[in-house]
Design a protein around this motif. Structure first.
Motif, PDB file in Angstrom:
ATOM      1  N   MET A  29       0.828  -1.203   0.000  1.00 50.64           N
ATOM      2  CA  MET A  29       0.000   0.000   0.000  1.00 50.64           C
ATOM      3  C   MET A  29       0.869   1.264   0.000  1.00 50.64           C
ATOM      4  N   VAL A  30       1.907   1.294   0.832  1.00 51.42           N
ATOM      5  CA  VAL A  30       2.781   2.471   0.900  1.00 51.42           C
ATOM      6  C   VAL A  30       3.450   2.711  -0.447  1.00 51.42           C
ATOM      7  N   VAL A  31       4.034   1.682  -1.036  1.00 54.68           N
ATOM      8  CA  VAL A  31       4.702   1.845  -2.326  1.00 54.68           C
ATOM      9  C   VAL A  31       3.689   2.269  -3.388  1.00 54.68           C
ATOM     10  N   GLY A  32       2.501   1.693  -3.356  1.00 54.60           N
ATOM     11  CA  GLY A  32       1.469   2.072  -4.315  1.00 54.60           C
ATOM     12  C   GLY A  32       1.051   3.523  -4.184  1.00 54.60           C
ATOM     13  N   ILE A  33       0.815   3.972  -2.959  1.00 55.50           N
ATOM     14  CA  ILE A  33       0.416   5.365  -2.730  1.00 55.50           C
ATOM     15  C   ILE A  33       1.543   6.318  -3.121  1.00 55.50           C
ATOM     16  N   LEU A  34       2.769   5.992  -2.723  1.00 62.71           N
ATOM     17  CA  LEU A  34       3.903   6.858  -3.069  1.00 62.71           C
ATOM     18  C   LEU A  34       4.144   6.903  -4.579  1.00 62.71           C
ATOM     19  N   SER A  35       3.898   5.799  -5.269  1.00 59.61           N
ATOM     20  CA  SER A  35       4.089   5.810  -6.720  1.00 59.61           C
ATOM     21  C   SER A  35       3.039   6.680  -7.396  1.00 59.61           C
ATOM     22  N   TYR A  36       1.866   6.748  -6.809  1.00 59.04           N
ATOM     23  CA  TYR A  36       0.779   7.559  -7.359  1.00 59.04           C
ATOM     24  C   TYR A  36       0.904   9.027  -6.949  1.00 59.04           C
ATOM     25  N   PHE A  42       3.658  12.292   6.213  1.00 57.60           N
ATOM     26  CA  PHE A  42       3.232  11.122   6.975  1.00 57.60           C
ATOM     27  C   PHE A  42       1.714  11.082   7.145  1.00 57.60           C
ATOM     28  N   ASN A  43       1.124  12.169   7.637  1.00 57.70           N
ATOM     29  CA  ASN A  43      -0.317  12.148   7.906  1.00 57.70           C
ATOM     30  C   ASN A  43      -1.150  12.009   6.639  1.00 57.70           C
ATOM     31  N   GLU A  44      -0.678  12.572   5.537  1.00 57.81           N
ATOM     32  CA  GLU A  44      -1.379  12.381   4.266  1.00 57.81           C
ATOM     33  C   GLU A  44      -1.327  10.915   3.857  1.00 57.81           C
ATOM     34  N   LEU A  45      -0.176  10.313   4.050  1.00 67.27           N
ATOM     35  CA  LEU A  45      -0.008   8.898   3.733  1.00 67.27           C
ATOM     36  C   LEU A  45      -0.913   8.048   4.605  1.00 67.27           C
ATOM     37  N   MET A  56       2.110   1.021  12.926  1.00 62.44           N
ATOM     38  CA  MET A  56       2.392   0.112  11.814  1.00 62.44           C
ATOM     39  C   MET A  56       2.921   0.871  10.601  1.00 62.44           C
ATOM     40  N   LEU A  57       2.385   2.055  10.353  1.00 59.90           N
ATOM     41  CA  LEU A  57       2.888   2.850   9.236  1.00 59.90           C
ATOM     42  C   LEU A  57       4.324   3.288   9.491  1.00 59.90           C
ATOM     43  N   THR A  58       4.616   3.692  10.719  1.00 65.03           N
ATOM     44  CA  THR A  58       5.981   4.083  11.084  1.00 65.03           C
ATOM     45  C   THR A  58       6.953   2.927  10.867  1.00 65.03           C
ATOM     46  N   LEU A  59       6.597   1.739  11.354  1.00 65.43           N
ATOM     47  CA  LEU A  59       7.460   0.562  11.188  1.00 65.43           C
ATOM     48  C   LEU A  59       7.638   0.205   9.716  1.00 65.43           C
ATOM     49  N   THR A  60       6.558   0.275   8.966  1.00 61.68           N
ATOM     50  CA  THR A  60       6.624  -0.048   7.538  1.00 61.68           C
ATOM     51  C   THR A  60       7.544   0.924   6.810  1.00 61.68           C
ATOM     52  N   ILE A  74      13.612  15.289   6.206  1.00 63.39           N
ATOM     53  CA  ILE A  74      13.179  16.120   7.328  1.00 63.39           C
ATOM     54  C   ILE A  74      13.564  17.561   7.016  1.00 63.39           C
ATOM     55  N   TYR A  75      12.584  18.451   7.095  1.00 55.86           N
ATOM     56  CA  TYR A  75      12.833  19.872   6.855  1.00 55.86           C
ATOM     57  C   TYR A  75      12.920  20.583   8.201  1.00 55.86           C
ATOM     58  N   PRO A  76      13.946  21.418   8.384  1.00 52.75           N
ATOM     59  CA  PRO A  76      14.146  22.099   9.672  1.00 52.75           C
ATOM     60  C   PRO A  76      13.171  23.281   9.833  1.00 52.75           C
ATOM     61  N   GLU A  77      11.939  22.952  10.081  1.00 56.03           N
ATOM     62  CA  GLU A  77      10.893  23.948  10.290  1.00 56.03           C
ATOM     63  C   GLU A  77      10.251  23.706  11.645  1.00 56.03           C
ATOM     64  N   VAL A  78       9.440  24.658  12.070  1.00 55.23           N
ATOM     65  CA  VAL A  78       8.684  24.481  13.313  1.00 55.23           C
ATOM     66  C   VAL A  78       7.211  24.545  12.956  1.00 55.23           C
ATOM     67  N   PRO A  79       6.465  23.468  13.139  1.00 56.59           N
ATOM     68  CA  PRO A  79       6.914  22.124  13.508  1.00 56.59           C
ATOM     69  C   PRO A  79       7.668  21.459  12.346  1.00 56.59           C
ATOM     70  N   PRO A  80       8.487  20.468  12.665  1.00 56.95           N
ATOM     71  CA  PRO A  80       9.271  19.812  11.613  1.00 56.95           C
ATOM     72  C   PRO A  80       8.353  19.171  10.564  1.00 56.95           C
ATOM     73  N   ARG A  81       8.745  19.276   9.331  1.00 56.88           N
ATOM     74  CA  ARG A  81       8.000  18.664   8.229  1.00 56.88           C
ATOM     75  C   ARG A  81       8.808  17.471   7.742  1.00 56.88           C
ATOM     76  N   VAL A  82       8.155  16.325   7.643  1.00 56.45           N
ATOM     77  CA  VAL A  82       8.805  15.099   7.179  1.00 56.45           C
ATOM     78  C   VAL A  82       8.038  14.597   5.963  1.00 56.45           C
ATOM     79  N   GLU A  83       8.766  14.326   4.884  1.00 58.59           N
ATOM     80  CA  GLU A  83       8.140  13.825   3.673  1.00 58.59           C
ATOM     81  C   GLU A  83       8.779  12.502   3.260  1.00 58.59           C
TER      82      GLU A  83
END
Length: 138
Positions: A29-36, A42-45, A56-60, A74-83
């Protein structure tokens, strides 16, 4: 390598190792969503994958990153943005996963029908077979 190479121990180990990672439903599912979607937070995913817990998403994602299939930025923003996004290696999975998704959509109703027939046949066999009762000696 082809299916004829499965007699070689190293090939079986490689196949087993790879399938353990990409064969679970969350990784697919993760690879499929990221390919699309391309790069995604993280929260969008999480919202895109019905039923996955945060843990489970974190571990995956960690496992996919460890295997070189996903990048984490990881982007050095407040709050941190992770993509998250697919690596070049991860992008090579988009074809096979897309084919699997298409195959699943095309054949899902047939599989459900086959399960129903099988379960009905098993219920009939179970109903015809007398039950054996075990008694404990005491």
């Amino acid at each position: 390598m082809s299916l004829t190479d499965t007699s070689k121990s190293a090939n079986c180990s490689a196949m087993s190792d790879v399938l353990n990672r990409i064969g679970d439903k969350w990784s697919v599912m993760v690879v499929g969503i990221l390919s699309y979607s391309g790069t995604i937070r993280f929260n969008e995913l999480k919202r895109s994958i019905n039923g996955v817990s945060q843990r489970m998403l974190t571990l995956t994602l960690r496992n996919l990153e460890r295997d070189g299939l996903v990048t984490r930025t990881i982007y050095p923003e407040v709050p941190p943005r992770v993509e998250y996004g697919l690596t070049e290696l991860g992008k090579t999975l988009t074809g096979p996963i897309s084919e699997l998704w298409d195959w699943s959509a095309q054949h899902h109703a047939t599989i459900i029908d086959a399960r129903t027939i099988y379960d009905a046949r098993q219920s009939a066999v179970t109903a015809e077979t007398p039950r054996k009762i075990a008694y404990a000696r005491g």
